[in-house]
Design an enzyme around this catalytic site. Structure first.
Site, PDB file in Angstrom:
ATOM      1  N   GLY A  47       0.859  -1.180   0.000  1.00 46.76           N
ATOM      2  CA  GLY A  47       0.000   0.000   0.000  1.00 46.76           C
ATOM      3  C   GLY A  47       0.890   1.221   0.000  1.00 46.76           C
ATOM      4  N   GLU A  48       0.634   2.121   0.897  1.00 45.68           N
ATOM      5  CA  GLU A  48       1.442   3.332   0.997  1.00 45.68           C
ATOM      6  C   GLU A  48       1.985   3.411   2.423  1.00 45.68           C
ATOM      7  OE1 GLU A  48       1.975   4.909  -1.902  1.00 45.68           O
ATOM      8  OE2 GLU A  48       3.501   5.930  -0.720  1.00 45.68           O
ATOM      9  N   SER A  49       3.293   3.206   2.550  1.00 44.23           N
ATOM     10  CA  SER A  49       3.873   3.079   3.894  1.00 44.23           C
ATOM     11  C   SER A  49       3.723   4.359   4.715  1.00 44.23           C
ATOM     12  CB  SER A  49       5.342   2.682   3.788  1.00 44.23           C
ATOM     13  OG  SER A  49       6.045   3.601   2.987  1.00 44.23           O
ATOM     14  N   CYS A  79       6.106  -5.350   0.377  1.00 46.19           N
ATOM     15  CA  CYS A  79       6.245  -4.036  -0.262  1.00 46.19           C
ATOM     16  C   CYS A  79       6.181  -2.904   0.781  1.00 46.19           C
ATOM     17  CB  CYS A  79       5.189  -3.896  -1.357  1.00 46.19           C
ATOM     18  SG  CYS A  79       5.657  -2.704  -2.602  1.00 46.19           S
ATOM     19  N   ARG A 106      13.196   3.146  -0.933  1.00 47.28           N
ATOM     20  CA  ARG A 106      11.769   3.297  -1.247  1.00 47.28           C
ATOM     21  C   ARG A 106      11.601   3.746  -2.701  1.00 47.28           C
ATOM     22  NH1 ARG A 106       7.831   7.765   0.710  1.00 47.28           N
ATOM     23  NH2 ARG A 106       5.903   6.678   0.219  1.00 47.28           N
ATOM     24  N   ILE A 133       5.185  -3.349  -7.642  1.00 48.05           N
ATOM     25  CA  ILE A 133       4.379  -2.133  -7.864  1.00 48.05           C
ATOM     26  C   ILE A 133       4.992  -0.997  -7.043  1.00 48.05           C
ATOM     27  CG2 ILE A 133       2.085  -1.088  -7.696  1.00 48.05           C
ATOM     28  CD1 ILE A 133       0.954  -3.999  -7.665  1.00 48.05           C
ATOM     29  N   ARG A 134       5.565  -0.038  -7.695  1.00 43.10           N
ATOM     30  CA  ARG A 134       6.272   1.066  -7.024  1.00 43.10           C
ATOM     31  C   ARG A 134       7.056   0.512  -5.817  1.00 43.10           C
ATOM     32  NH1 ARG A 134       3.179   4.212  -4.616  1.00 43.10           N
ATOM     33  NH2 ARG A 134       1.318   2.966  -4.853  1.00 43.10           N
ATOM     34  N   HIS A 169       4.733  -8.590  -4.504  1.00 38.06           N
ATOM     35  CA  HIS A 169       3.389  -8.871  -3.966  1.00 38.06           C
ATOM     36  C   HIS A 169       2.972 -10.317  -4.230  1.00 38.06           C
ATOM     37  CE1 HIS A 169       1.822  -4.781  -3.033  1.00 38.06           C
ATOM     38  NE2 HIS A 169       2.760  -4.407  -3.876  1.00 38.06           N
ATOM     39  N   GLU A 171       0.742 -11.949  -2.910  1.00 37.20           N
ATOM     40  CA  GLU A 171      -0.721 -12.097  -2.791  1.00 37.20           C
ATOM     41  C   GLU A 171      -1.423 -11.803  -4.123  1.00 37.20           C
ATOM     42  OE1 GLU A 171       1.030  -9.590  -1.862  1.00 37.20           O
ATOM     43  OE2 GLU A 171      -0.094  -7.719  -2.036  1.00 37.20           O
TER      44      GLU A 171
HETATM   45  N1  GLN Z   1       5.698   2.853  -2.873  1.00 36.78           N
HETATM   46  C1  GLN Z   1       4.966   2.396  -1.729  1.00 36.78           C
HETATM   47  C2  GLN Z   1       5.497   3.014  -0.446  1.00 36.78           C
HETATM   48  O1  GLN Z   1       6.420   3.717  -0.474  1.00 36.78           O
HETATM   49  C3  GLN Z   1       4.984   0.899  -1.649  1.00 36.78           C
HETATM   50  C4  GLN Z   1       4.261   0.332  -2.824  1.00 36.78           C
HETATM   51  C5  GLN Z   1       3.530  -0.953  -2.548  1.00 36.78           C
HETATM   52  O2  GLN Z   1       3.309  -1.364  -1.406  1.00 36.78           O
HETATM   53  N2  GLN Z   1       3.065  -1.565  -3.610  1.00 36.78           N
HETATM   54  O3  GLN Z   1       4.967   2.777   0.590  1.00 36.78           O
END
Ligand code: GLN
Length: 187
Positions: A47-49, A79, A106, A133-134, A169, A171
Site C-alpha cells: 500500500g502506501e507506507s 512491499c 523506497r 508495484i512502485r 506482492h 498475494e
Molecule cells: N511505494 C509504496 C510506499 O512507499 C509501496 C508500494 C507498494 O506497497 N506496492 O509505501
C-alpha cells in the site's frame, strides 16, 4: 492458528484471500480492540507506507504491534510492509516499526518502471513470478538477515528471526508458496 492482517489501507483483502484458500483463520486489524484477543502471526500488506505509518500512530496501534514484533511474533511484510519493518533507509523514508536490520530504498525503480513482473528464485520455494508495484528493494542487510531472493542485482526478499519481507506482492500472483513459507515459520 490465527493471523492478523493489518487492514488500514492497501492490499490486505488479497492476503486474506490467500489465507482463506489455505484454510488459515485470519482477521482484520483496523483498531486497537482488534488485537485484544491473542493471535499467532501478523501480515503487513502493500500500500502506501507513509499513510500506514500515520494511521498506525493515530490509531495507537504502532506501539502495541511493535511490542509484539519485538517479542518475536512472526510477521510478514510485503512491499510497503517491508518499509514498515525496515530499520534504515537510503534516500526517502521514515522508520516505523524499525525491527528488521535492512536498509531499504523506497520507490527504488523510479516512475519509468513503476510496475513490472520478474521471475526469480526464492530460497526454499523455487522459481516464482514476482509482481512489483512502485516497489522498494533492500540495499543492504545486517549479518542476522538471510537473503531469500535477488533479482536485477537487488535483494527483494529476506528473513531475520521470525520476520519475513518481500519487495514484491505474492498475494497478487498465482500459487501459495510464499504464504506457506511464512506459515511454516510459525510452526
Ligand atoms: N511505494 C509504496 C510506499 O512507499 C509501496 C508500494 C507498494 O506497497 N506496492 O509505501
Amino acid at each position: 492458528m490465527r493471523i492478523g492482517v493489518l487492514a488500514l489501507q492497501g492490499a490486505f483483502a488479497e492476503h486474506i484471500k490467500k489465507l482463506d484458500e489455505l484454510d488459515v483463520e485470519s482477521f482484520e486489524i483496523r483498531q486497537l480492540g482488534d488485537i485484544k484477543k491473542p493471535f499467532d502471526g501478523l501480515i503487513l500488506p502493500g500500500g502506501e507506507s507513509t499513510v500506514m505509518g500515520k494511521l498506525l500512530r493515530d490509531l495507537e496501534l504502532l506501539e502495541p504491534l511493535k511490542a509484539l514484533i519485538c517479542d518475536g511474533m512472526p510477521v510478514f511484510g510485503t512491499c510497503a510492509g517491508l518499509l514498515l519493518l525496515a530499520k534504515d533507509f537510503s534516500g526517502e523514508g521514515t522508520p516505523v516499526f524499525s525491527s528488521m536490520d535492512i536498509k531499504a530504498r523506497r520507490n527504488a525503480y523510479g516512475r519509468q518502471l513503476g510496475s513490472f513482473c520478474a521471475n526469480a528464485d526464492f530460497l526454499g520455494v523455487g522459481n516464482i513470478q514476482m509482481t512489483f508495484i512502485r516497489a522498494p528493494y533492500i540495499e543492504s542487510a545486517g549479518a542476522d538477515v538471510t537473503v531469500l531472493s535477488e533479482t536485477g542485482g537487488h535483494i527483494v526478499a529476506a528473513t531475520q528471526g521470525k520476520q519475513l519481507v518481500t519487495a514484491f506482492h505474492p498475494e497478487l500472483n498465482e500459487g501459495h508458496g510464499i504464504h506457506k513459507y511464512f506459515l511454516e515459520e510459525l510452526r
